[in-house]
Design an enzyme around this catalytic site. Sequence first.
Site, mmCIF file in Angstrom:
data_model
loop_
_atom_site.group_PDB
_atom_site.id
_atom_site.type_symbol
_atom_site.label_atom_id
_atom_site.label_comp_id
_atom_site.label_asym_id
_atom_site.label_seq_id
_atom_site.Cartn_x
_atom_site.Cartn_y
_atom_site.Cartn_z
ATOM 1 N N PHE A 1 -4.572 20.978 29.474
ATOM 2 C CA PHE A 1 -4.621 19.779 30.318
ATOM 3 C C PHE A 1 -5.593 19.901 31.495
ATOM 4 O O PHE A 1 -5.210 19.646 32.651
ATOM 5 C CB PHE A 1 -3.248 19.423 30.870
ATOM 6 C CG PHE A 1 -2.251 18.884 29.876
ATOM 7 C CD1 PHE A 1 -2.602 18.609 28.560
ATOM 8 C CD2 PHE A 1 -0.943 18.665 30.272
ATOM 9 C CE1 PHE A 1 -1.671 18.123 27.660
ATOM 10 C CE2 PHE A 1 -0.002 18.170 29.374
ATOM 11 C CZ PHE A 1 -0.362 17.907 28.069
ATOM 12 N N SER B 1 1.832 18.959 23.513
ATOM 13 C CA SER B 1 0.728 19.908 23.533
ATOM 14 C C SER B 1 1.284 21.332 23.504
ATOM 15 O O SER B 1 2.220 21.650 24.235
ATOM 16 C CB SER B 1 -0.128 19.722 24.783
ATOM 17 O OG SER B 1 -1.054 20.791 24.914
ATOM 18 N N ASN C 1 0.305 15.793 17.174
ATOM 19 C CA ASN C 1 -0.558 16.600 18.033
ATOM 20 C C ASN C 1 -1.078 17.796 17.220
ATOM 21 O O ASN C 1 -0.920 17.840 16.008
ATOM 22 C CB ASN C 1 0.231 17.062 19.264
ATOM 23 C CG ASN C 1 -0.624 17.211 20.506
ATOM 24 O OD1 ASN C 1 -1.733 17.741 20.446
ATOM 25 N ND2 ASN C 1 -0.120 16.753 21.644
ATOM 26 N N ASN D 1 -0.311 23.883 24.599
ATOM 27 C CA ASN D 1 -1.117 24.676 25.528
ATOM 28 C C ASN D 1 -0.629 24.660 26.966
ATOM 29 O O ASN D 1 -1.282 25.222 27.846
ATOM 30 C CB ASN D 1 -2.575 24.202 25.467
ATOM 31 C CG ASN D 1 -3.156 24.355 24.075
ATOM 32 O OD1 ASN D 1 -2.967 25.373 23.421
ATOM 33 N ND2 ASN D 1 -3.844 23.324 23.607
ATOM 34 N N THR D 2 0.487 23.995 27.228
ATOM 35 C CA THR D 2 1.140 24.051 28.533
ATOM 36 C C THR D 2 2.517 24.656 28.323
ATOM 37 O O THR D 2 3.348 24.092 27.595
ATOM 38 C CB THR D 2 1.261 22.650 29.168
ATOM 39 O OG1 THR D 2 -0.054 22.130 29.415
ATOM 40 C CG2 THR D 2 2.025 22.709 30.481
ATOM 41 N N ASN E 1 -8.021 24.794 20.152
ATOM 42 C CA ASN E 1 -8.221 24.646 21.597
ATOM 43 C C ASN E 1 -6.976 25.082 22.350
ATOM 44 O O ASN E 1 -5.855 24.919 21.873
ATOM 45 C CB ASN E 1 -8.593 23.198 21.941
ATOM 46 C CG ASN E 1 -7.394 22.351 22.315
ATOM 47 O OD1 ASN E 1 -6.917 22.376 23.439
ATOM 48 N ND2 ASN E 1 -6.885 21.593 21.334
ATOM 49 N N LYS F 1 3.927 10.937 21.847
ATOM 50 C CA LYS F 1 3.170 11.774 20.904
ATOM 51 C C LYS F 1 3.956 13.043 20.605
ATOM 52 O O LYS F 1 4.353 13.769 21.520
ATOM 53 C CB LYS F 1 1.803 12.125 21.478
ATOM 54 C CG LYS F 1 0.870 12.785 20.464
ATOM 55 C CD LYS F 1 -0.558 12.822 20.967
ATOM 56 C CE LYS F 1 -1.523 13.328 19.903
ATOM 57 N NZ LYS F 1 -2.927 13.273 20.360
#
Length: 345
Positions: A117, A179, A250, A181-182, A113, A221
């Site tokens: 966010f 994460s 994560n 993805n940011t 994925n 996390k």
Amino acid sequence: MYSLLRPLLFRLSSERAHALTLHALRIAGRFPPSRKLIELIYKTPPKPVNVFGLAFRNPVGLAAGYDKDGVAIRGLAALGFGHVEIGTVTPKPQPGNPRPRVFRLAEDEAVINRMGFPSRGGEFVEKQLSASGRQEAVVVGVNIGKNKETPNEEAEFDYLTLLSRFAPLSDYLTVNVSSPNTAGLRDLQERKALENLLLHLHQQRLVEQEHLKKRIPILVKLSPDMDEAGLDDALEAILATCMDGVIVTNTTLGREGLRSDSKGESGGLSGKPLAVRSEAVLRQTIKRLGGKIPAVSAGGIMNPDDAKRRLEMGAALVQVYTGLVYRGPGLVKRIVESYAESEVS
């Protein structure tokens, strides 16, 4: 029953299938008869555990990412989880990355994925938590993150805003700095940046605790992609700033051993291929923490044996997500039953 539904769900895009199941849980959880029916079907044996000063009915939780906006807490609680972690929540609404952004790797029992966010924002999630009335027995955590447009130099203000907003409504908070993805978010895991962020959160937490007259556990996390020195530095920062626990891990940017056609998609990988790396990080984390604070294990937990192994390694709790995609909601009950039986024997 899930074995019959899964082929139908797998005909849909990953994000569409997820939206449908979340909507179904939201509707089912809203009405007492349907909620009670789900509770009867997925009832788990009592296996209480006390962690972070909180009483969990069992050690199995739902990882953040499944219910990002807290719309289906009652339905999810009925599935037998000991805790449900919603989010990641950002202060302001944001759409996340362009679609398609979720890819099912069935051959590998994995998901990639790059959601980024997507969030309806803190105000919306606050209303969801307030409306739920917290009648369910499940522990509820809120996973918090910064908005994409917020530079790292100002990230602490996003996290502080969310801490103040959700301290009265949640049982614990999780700081998401991991994460993939940011852009730039994982830079906040570096020792100096992380210590600065967590120190400010701890100071604000003390103010909120005095005002609310309740304890506010804060977890952090972490990524599975740090080297050993980086992980040690992050854990030292977590200990130095009086955090209550750590969640490892994560999703990963690694792609070792994948077979599926979608393996080249960018984003964070979860599911079975993450298990080995996640266990290695858990092992190092348990050793480094030395029992000072608990660790929660997430990443690659696909069956009861995976969960039991993490708990035996020293994890206080486990969290599942991608395992639900491939095994269905009955996974929670099977894990708790298996763990309870092993304890008895």
